[in-house]
Design a protein around this motif. Structure first.
Motif, short mmCIF file in Angstrom:
data_model
loop_
_atom_site.label_atom_id
_atom_site.label_comp_id
_atom_site.label_asym_id
_atom_site.label_seq_id
_atom_site.Cartn_x
_atom_site.Cartn_y
_atom_site.Cartn_z
N VAL A 39 0.83 -1.21 0.00
CA VAL A 39 0.00 0.00 0.00
C VAL A 39 0.86 1.25 0.00
N ASP A 40 1.99 1.21 0.75
CA ASP A 40 2.84 2.39 0.82
C ASP A 40 3.63 2.62 -0.47
N GLU A 41 3.53 1.71 -1.44
CA GLU A 41 4.17 1.90 -2.73
C GLU A 41 3.14 2.21 -3.82
N GLY A 42 1.93 2.52 -3.41
CA GLY A 42 0.86 2.81 -4.35
C GLY A 42 0.47 4.28 -4.36
N ILE A 43 -0.30 4.65 -5.36
CA ILE A 43 -0.82 6.02 -5.51
C ILE A 43 -2.34 5.92 -5.60
N THR A 44 -3.05 6.69 -4.77
CA THR A 44 -4.51 6.71 -4.79
C THR A 44 -4.98 7.98 -5.50
N PHE A 45 -5.76 7.80 -6.58
CA PHE A 45 -6.26 8.95 -7.33
C PHE A 45 -7.45 9.57 -6.60
N ASN A 46 -7.89 10.70 -7.12
CA ASN A 46 -9.04 11.38 -6.53
C ASN A 46 -10.32 10.56 -6.64
N CYS A 47 -10.32 9.60 -7.61
CA CYS A 47 -11.49 8.74 -7.78
C CYS A 47 -11.43 7.52 -6.86
N ASP A 48 -10.43 7.48 -5.98
CA ASP A 48 -10.23 6.39 -4.99
C ASP A 48 -9.69 5.11 -5.60
N HIS A 49 -9.33 5.09 -6.85
CA HIS A 49 -8.67 3.92 -7.43
C HIS A 49 -7.17 4.01 -7.15
N ARG A 50 -6.58 2.86 -6.87
CA ARG A 50 -5.18 2.84 -6.44
C ARG A 50 -4.36 1.99 -7.39
N PHE A 51 -3.12 2.46 -7.71
CA PHE A 51 -2.22 1.75 -8.61
C PHE A 51 -0.79 1.85 -8.08
N CYS A 52 0.08 0.99 -8.62
CA CYS A 52 1.51 1.07 -8.27
C CYS A 52 2.04 2.44 -8.67
N GLN A 53 2.86 3.02 -7.79
CA GLN A 53 3.48 4.29 -8.14
C GLN A 53 4.37 4.14 -9.37
N ALA A 54 5.09 3.01 -9.47
CA ALA A 54 5.97 2.78 -10.62
C ALA A 54 5.16 2.66 -11.91
N CYS A 55 3.99 1.97 -11.84
CA CYS A 55 3.14 1.81 -13.03
C CYS A 55 2.62 3.17 -13.51
N VAL A 56 2.14 3.98 -12.58
CA VAL A 56 1.60 5.30 -12.94
C VAL A 56 2.70 6.17 -13.54
N LYS A 57 3.89 6.10 -12.96
CA LYS A 57 5.01 6.91 -13.46
C LYS A 57 5.39 6.48 -14.88
N ASP A 58 5.50 5.16 -15.12
CA ASP A 58 5.84 4.67 -16.46
C ASP A 58 4.77 5.06 -17.48
N PHE A 59 3.50 4.93 -17.08
CA PHE A 59 2.40 5.30 -17.97
C PHE A 59 2.45 6.79 -18.31
N ALA A 60 2.63 7.63 -17.28
CA ALA A 60 2.66 9.08 -17.50
C ALA A 60 3.85 9.47 -18.37
N ASN A 61 5.03 8.87 -18.11
CA ASN A 61 6.21 9.18 -18.92
C ASN A 61 5.98 8.83 -20.39
N ALA A 62 5.37 7.66 -20.65
CA ALA A 62 5.12 7.23 -22.03
C ALA A 62 4.16 8.19 -22.73
N MET A 63 3.10 8.61 -22.04
CA MET A 63 2.13 9.52 -22.64
C MET A 63 2.75 10.89 -22.89
N ILE A 64 3.60 11.36 -21.98
CA ILE A 64 4.26 12.66 -22.17
C ILE A 64 5.24 12.59 -23.33
N ASP A 65 5.94 11.45 -23.47
CA ASP A 65 6.89 11.29 -24.58
C ASP A 65 6.21 11.45 -25.93
N GLN A 66 4.96 11.02 -26.04
CA GLN A 66 4.25 11.13 -27.31
C GLN A 66 3.31 12.34 -27.34
N GLY A 67 3.39 13.19 -26.32
CA GLY A 67 2.62 14.42 -26.30
C GLY A 67 1.14 14.23 -26.04
N SER A 68 0.75 13.06 -25.53
CA SER A 68 -0.66 12.79 -25.24
C SER A 68 -0.96 13.11 -23.78
#
Length: 392
Positions: free
Chosen positions: A158-187
């Motif tokens: 749990v301490d390695e996760g990120i909880t969004f405002n919608c209360d859904h929780r994901f791995c911090q590493a997964c969210v970071k990789d996803f965000a980096n990939a989307m930023i790389d393609q300008g999405s």
């Protein structure tokens, strides 16, 4: 009398052995009782006096209160308060039971004087500071609360996760990789950088927390480019250049159909930021692009089918030729000679018995060439003019 003394000595030695070896367990009670009864019997029978000289050769553990034998003195651990415990296992057991969590090991106190035990003494009981940190990490990891990540589908602390405002929780590493990939393609729109479960946008506050300063700066730059101000009157358009790292923008009238960036010379429609489409609305242009995409896809499928059909046809013809079939040069139909000479007449729907060809060279010939095409050996031979180079 010597026999009596020998008997008493034997019984006393047995008694000493039981006590010294610390075998006062349940299974030794019977032998101990019999030994004491035998000694008592001889003392009463012969009216003897028994003097026992006891010397204490062991110390008591200040933690578990068990005796520390001389042979185990080397395992004894002395605290800074001069109290001690019998072994590493004894101290580790005391640490585990004295604190709610192992991470609170520095709060461990001596049970005799209630003074704090030096942390390095506890760490040494686990094999040293490095070994203790490894053990502590494993201990915490095994007991940490976990959740199922909706991106990588693994159980994550749990301490390695990120909880969004919608209360859904994901791995911090997964969210970071996803965000980096989307930023790389300008999405970086709110629809693209969104929760994988419900589609609600990821808060920029969360992105700032998990992204490096470089990636967050790129996110802000791309998000600003996507920003289009609301205009209730519909009189103006806020346009940002679509060029890489170009920050030029302009506010223009919505009637303008083409805007040219003075910096990178890119031309676009200021409303939809696509290539210019004079004479078409943005909606019509989008539909035209979709129609063109579907047409390209249709043609691609047709070409792929044609290639596949050609491959199948070639494969069929090759197999048919191995079985003795020939190809009519007029209609490309497969023909087989049932009887007769090498002068072939094709009876396919296309030729209808009006077209001829040579079975040997598969070239078209006329009725007049029935015999003249086979000068060397005749129409029943194994060679024709085309094969032996004889002029017609």
């Amino acid at each position: 009398m010597s026999t009596l003394v020998d008997k008493l000595n034997n019984h006393l030695q047995t008694l000493s052995k039981i006590i010294i070896d610390n075998k006062l367990q349940t299974e030794s009670y019977m032998s101990l009782q019999k030994t004491l009864e035998a000694i008592s019997f001889y003392i009463k029978k012969y009216n003897l006096e028994l003097s026992v000289d006891c010397t204490i050769t062991s110390t008591e553990c200040d933690v578990c209160y068990h005796p520390i034998k001389q042979k185990n003195e080397k395992n004894k651990i002395t605290f800074q308060c001069n109290h001690h415990c019998c072994s590493n296992d004894c101290l580790k057991n005391h640490v585990m039971h004295s604190n709610r969590y192992l991470t609170d090991y520095q709060e461990t106190k001596c049970p005799k004087c209630n003074k704090y035990i030096m942390p390095n003494i506890i760490e040494n009981a686990y094999g040293g500071k490095d070994e203790f940190e490894i053990f502590l990490q494993k201990y915490e990891d095994e007991r940490a609360a976990r959740f199922d990540c909706g991106i990588c589908y693994t159980k994550t602390r749990v301490d390695e996760g990120i909880t969004f405002n919608c209360d859904h929780r994901f791995c911090q590493a997964c969210v970071k990789d996803f965000a980096n990939a989307m930023i790389d393609q300008g999405s970086v729109s709110e629809k693209e950088l969104a929760c994988a479960d419900c589609g609600n946008p990821i808060s920029p506050v969360i992105l700032k927390f998990i992204l490096t300063p470089t990636y967050f700066e790129r996110f802000i730059k791309f998000r600003n480019r996507e920003y289009i101000p609301e205009n209730e009157e519909g009189a103006i358009v806020f346009y940002k250049c679509t060029g890489n790292d170009c920050e030029w923008f302009v506010v223009c009238d919505e009637a303008i159909e083409i805007v040219t960036c003075p910096s990178c010379r890119i031309k676009n429609c200021p409303k939809c930021r696509d290539l210019p489409h004079i004479g078409l609305t943005c909606e019509q242009n989008e539909k035209r692009k979709e129609d063109e995409r579907l047409e390209r896809l249709r043609k691609q499928k047709e070409e792929e089918k044609a290639v596949k059909d050609k491959e199948d046809e070639d494969e069929f013809i090759e197999a048919a030729k191995k079985l003795g079939f020939k190809t009519c040069p007029h209609c490309k139909s497969m023909c087989e000679r049932i009887s007769g000479c090498n002068f072939m007449r094709c009876y396919s729907k296309s030729c209808a018995g009006k077209k001829n060809f040579c079975l040997l060279c598969e070239k078209a010939i006329t009725d007049a060439q029935h015999y003249s095409h086979y000068k060397a050996q005749g129409p029943y031979g194994k060679i024709c003019n085309a094969l032996d180079g004889t002029p017609e």
